[in-house]
Each structure stands twice: as C-alpha cells, then as structure tokens.
Design an enzyme around this catalytic site. Sequence first.
Site, PDB file in Angstrom:
ATOM      1  N   HIS A  77       0.823  -1.213   0.000  1.00 43.01           N
ATOM      2  CA  HIS A  77       0.000   0.000   0.000  1.00 43.01           C
ATOM      3  C   HIS A  77       0.849   1.251   0.000  1.00 43.01           C
ATOM      4  CE1 HIS A  77      -3.235  -2.846   0.860  1.00 43.01           C
ATOM      5  NE2 HIS A  77      -3.899  -1.998   0.105  1.00 43.01           N
TER       6      HIS A  77
ATOM      7  N   GLU B 109     -11.713 -10.264  -4.415  1.00 47.00           N
ATOM      8  CA  GLU B 109     -10.255 -10.255  -4.266  1.00 47.00           C
ATOM      9  C   GLU B 109      -9.734 -11.469  -3.509  1.00 47.00           C
ATOM     10  OE1 GLU B 109      -9.039  -6.623  -2.318  1.00 47.00           O
ATOM     11  OE2 GLU B 109     -10.726  -6.650  -0.935  1.00 47.00           O
TER      12      GLU B 109
ATOM     13  N   ASP C 192      -4.986  -7.964  -4.249  1.00 45.86           N
ATOM     14  CA  ASP C 192      -5.119  -9.068  -3.302  1.00 45.86           C
ATOM     15  C   ASP C 192      -5.385 -10.389  -4.006  1.00 45.86           C
ATOM     16  OD1 ASP C 192      -4.662  -8.204  -0.629  1.00 45.86           O
ATOM     17  OD2 ASP C 192      -6.392  -6.882  -0.865  1.00 45.86           O
TER      18      ASP C 192
ATOM     19  N   CYS D  41     -10.480  -2.771 -10.091  1.00 47.17           N
ATOM     20  CA  CYS D  41      -9.854  -1.599  -9.464  1.00 47.17           C
ATOM     21  C   CYS D  41      -8.462  -1.886  -8.912  1.00 47.17           C
ATOM     22  CB  CYS D  41     -10.752  -1.024  -8.376  1.00 47.17           C
ATOM     23  SG  CYS D  41     -11.012  -2.150  -7.003  1.00 47.17           S
TER      24      CYS D  41
HETATM   25  C1  PEP Z   1      -7.001  -4.809  -4.426  1.00 52.21           C
HETATM   26  O1  PEP Z   1      -6.736  -5.648  -3.570  1.00 52.21           O
HETATM   27  O2  PEP Z   1      -6.813  -4.999  -5.643  1.00 52.21           O
HETATM   28  C2  PEP Z   1      -7.547  -3.496  -4.048  1.00 52.21           C
HETATM   29  C3  PEP Z   1      -7.968  -2.648  -4.944  1.00 52.21           C
HETATM   30  O3  PEP Z   1      -7.558  -3.207  -2.719  1.00 52.21           O
HETATM   31  P1  PEP Z   1      -6.262  -2.749  -1.895  1.00 52.21           P
HETATM   32  O4  PEP Z   1      -5.141  -2.539  -2.855  1.00 52.21           O
HETATM   33  O5  PEP Z   1      -6.613  -1.496  -1.157  1.00 52.21           O
HETATM   34  O6  PEP Z   1      -6.028  -3.904  -0.990  1.00 52.21           O
HETATM   35 MG    MG Z   2      -7.507  -5.358  -1.582  1.00 51.68          MG
END
Ligand code: PEP
Ligand code: MG
Length: 580
Positions: free
Chosen positions: A191, A433, A457, A504
Amino acid sequence: MQRLPGIAVSPGVAIGEALVLDHEGIRIPRRFLARGATEAELARLDRAIADATAEVEHNRERIAEQLGSDYGAIFSAHVQMLNDPRLRQELEELIRERHYSPEYSVSRVLRRYAKVFQALESDHLAERASDIFDIERRLLKHLLGERRGEIAHLDRQAIVLSRELTPSETANMNPEFVQAFATEIGGPGSHTAIVAEGLGIPAVVGLGPFVSEVSGGETVIIDGDAGVVIIQPDEETLARYRSIIEDQKSASVELAKLGDLPAVTTDGVTIQILGNIEFPSEIPLCLERGAVGIGLYRTEFLYLKGDTEPNEVEHYAAYKEVAEALGDKPVVMRTVDLGADKLSMLPQPEDERNPFLGLRSIRLALKYLDMFRTQLRAILRVSAEGNVRIMFPLISNLIELRRAKMVLADAMEDLQEEGIAFNRNIQVGMMVEVPSAVIMLDQFVQEVDFFSIGTNDLVQYTLAVDRSNKDVAALYTSADPAVLRLIKISLDVAKAHDKPISLCGQMSGAPIYTMLLLGLGLRAFSVTAAAIPEIKQVIRAVSIAHCEQVAQRALKLESARDVKTYLREELSRVAPDIVI
Ligand code: PEP
Ligand code: MG
C-alpha cells in the site's frame, strides 16, 4: 556513482538531495563549515549543550517533585553525558579539523556511541542506547530549532531514502516537498507503493540494504519507471536524466490533451474509466483526465492520516467533500480496509503471524462494530446528497457479506428513527479479491448490486505470494495464467447475470493489460489519476474484436513470462510510444 536496482512502483523520474530517514528520524546530512566560521559554530555548540542541560535539569526537578528524588536521578545521567568533556572534545575535533557542522558532528558521534551500546550482549546496556539517542535528539533540537521536523513537516524539497515507509507515513508526505522516495524493503503491491502513485510521488522499493551507506545531502536520481536509484550520479548520467525529465514533461502535456476525448474503441464501444483515490484531493486530477466517477475510494486513509480514530463528523466531512467534488458522478466508497500493512490506531492483535491472512479488512470491521457503524452512518448520510455507493472489501464467504449487510441495515434503521435523511436504495457492492469469492460468484451475484475485482489481493491470495515482500516480488504478477482464469470467470459470471463489474486493482492501470482485459469483457477500468491518459490512449487505439483474439491467445499461454512477452508485443503494435 552507485546504481542500485529495485522494484519500480510509482512512475516518474526525480533528481534531488538525499534525505535519510532512519529509526531515529531524519538523519543529519554531512555539511561543511564556511571558512572562518569555526569559532562561531563552536560557540553555537556550547550554547546548545547549555540549553539542553538546562532543559534536562528542569525536567529532573519537575519529576523529582512529583515522584520523589529517586526518579529525578535518571536525568542526572543525561546531564552528565551532555557535559562529558570527552564528548565535547570529540565534537570540537570534528568541527575544527574536519570542518563538519555541529549538527553533523553531534549526530555522527552520538550515533556511534549508541551503536556500541546496541551491540553489547547485555540488555541493560543496550537500553542505554536509547538514552544516547535521546541526548542526540535534544542537542539537535537546540541546534536546529524547530527545523528538525518529521517527514510530514518537511519544508524543502528532498528525496527520501529509508529502510521502510509505512502506508501512513507515505500518506502524510507532502508531494510538494517529497520529490521521490526509495526504500530497502517493500514489494510491488504494497500500500506504500499504491499511496505513492496516488500522490504522484515517483518511488522505487525493495532495493535491499543501502541506506547505511548514504549520509544525506548527496545528489540522488530516482527512476520510478525503470526501478533504479542512482547515488551521486556523474555529469553524463545527470544530463541524460535531465533530458528524460524534460521529455516526460512534454509527453504528459500531450497525454493531458486526451482528457476531453471519450474512451471509445475503434469499433465504437464506450469504456468507463473511473478513478481510484485515497484522498478527496485526488478527485480534480481524475476528473480533468476524464474519469466518469470514482470506482474505488480507499476510505481507510482517513484513519492512517491522523492519530485518533475519526468520529462520525470527520467521516461525514470527508465523504461530503468527495460527493460535492463529483457532483452527480458516482463514487464507490469502500468501507474500511485496515489491517495487514494498513495499520492504524486500533489495537493490534497480539499474535498475528500472517497479517494478510488474519484480522484485516471486513473481518476487522465486523469485530470493531462501533467503528464500522460510525463509518456506515456517515456514508449513508452523504448518500442523501450525492451519487454514493458502498462496497465491502475482502469478502471471502456469503455469511460475511450478509453480516456486513446486516450492520448496514441496522445503521439505516437507526438513521430512520432519528429522522436523518439517507438513500434507502443505495447500491451495495463487494470486492472480488479472494479466490473463494470468484469460485462462489454465482451465489454472491444474488446479494449485491455490483462487483469490483481487486487484483492486488487476488494475485497474492491466488499465488500465495505476499504483495509487500521484495523477496518474492518476481512471483507476484497479474500475468499469471491462474489469475487470468479467475478474472475471466468473474467477468463471465457477472455478465451472465447482468451485474456491473469493474476492476480496481493496479492491473487495470497498467497499459500492458488493457487489450487483454477488454478482450476478456471488462468495460469499467478503475485506475489512479496517473494511469488514466495511457489507458485511454490504448482504448482509443484498439477494437474489441482484436482484443478478443488477444485474450483468447493469452489464455492459452503457460506462464506469466509468456503472457507478458506476448502482451508487450501486441501493445507495441497499437501504441508504440508507451514504454512498459
Ligand atoms: C485490491 O486488492 O486490488 C484493491 C484494490 O484493494 P487494496 O489494494 O486497497 O487492498
Ligand atoms: Mg484489496
């Protein structure tokens, strides 16, 4: 000149002065004194020692009054150390003979002392290291005044080098001053990387040990496209990178012109491009670049920016800002996705050996129900005023989804009783995910209004690869055939049931995958503002018919490497100027 290879996680190139951030805060760069300044600088050092001593004495008296003289004695050791003639002599030698600044001399000498203590076998002596760091901090405070701030309070441009940066440290960076950063650890899907991209800060992670070799103040180049860090570049390299920066500036002016053009394929299919944001401040750039809404608002960054858990008023204020900035365009507000690498002020589980498999995301929300309800109430209240949707993260089974929906229904009931307006028909969706969610998608389809695939994920859970670990970064790829199959299943099931579905994860913002995803049937891409222009450029250059052939071929390939090579080739035919 030292050239270090790492993992490129946030695009762009920057040249600047190194600022080293280590456990004890910002490391003081090596600076030399101007000719003739020695005596004045020594006097400044002595003033700082005297002021620091007076401060410690004052603390000693205060504590002795409150807790008794035994406690006050702890500070006596600090006073003694501060006024140790050998320390003073060592500092003077560095200032007189090597012409180092008092700040650098203090930092260098005291950190060396601290390291000696840290290396001792005895726990008791090792603890003394923290006393020495304390003295260093105190002296530096008096030498630098308030200038020695934390990373969040930088007041000049710099390139941050650190062993590690947490997502919240990154979220608190001011892109005006942090030109770029590089870290020793961290992986492609962390992140920290995602926030860097959101803030438009070029970044390279996973470089391995290098920070101890840098003292700060050196010239550094961060190449966030190639994943390279260059320390003390030679003139030729500097000139080359300066021209790359100029080229990038003009290329981004060209790409920005795409903002007003529709995202339509050559055979006339309109594709939705939505934005991914962590902060409301990212919305204007998404809109300028032509996003038709926000497909992922990572609301947990409200928690990561402050020191206390946000209350309903704070949640509401942030969401209202988002809704207002978007007018009637939709925004998908994802409920808190804390835990694993996104830690907050919530109590940490004591025995969390596998944080990504542990109490994170929706599981954590369902444990801390008050926190979850507070957020849901705020989202619901804003739903009366804007085009707001709710999305639950990391759903791994049906019961979990139902429990989340039940908490939402309770929140609605409470608001109803209190006479507070909200949209009763607010759309509710879930992230796809976790592989179990893909496998069971035909059941989930009955219970939600929309889906969004989170490949960040999905890749880590499908391939059993930690998204934030540099040592397995080579295995962490959306191009793996298993991941492609799961995406295909998700898109097919959603289509068969006429359910809207977007993607996303970072994959949707990487142009190498655009043709493949279009060919698999994706019609809604949710991406960072930085990625919008290139994704739109690819969409406008291809036909769905061609993309379907590409997807069919890619699905037959055996390895991620083959998939990438093939997709790179196809992309270079339709958009030769996109460098991947
Ligand atoms: C993902 O896991 O692809 C997602 C968009 O959520 P995050 O990256 O915040 O875990
Ligand atoms: Mg995620």
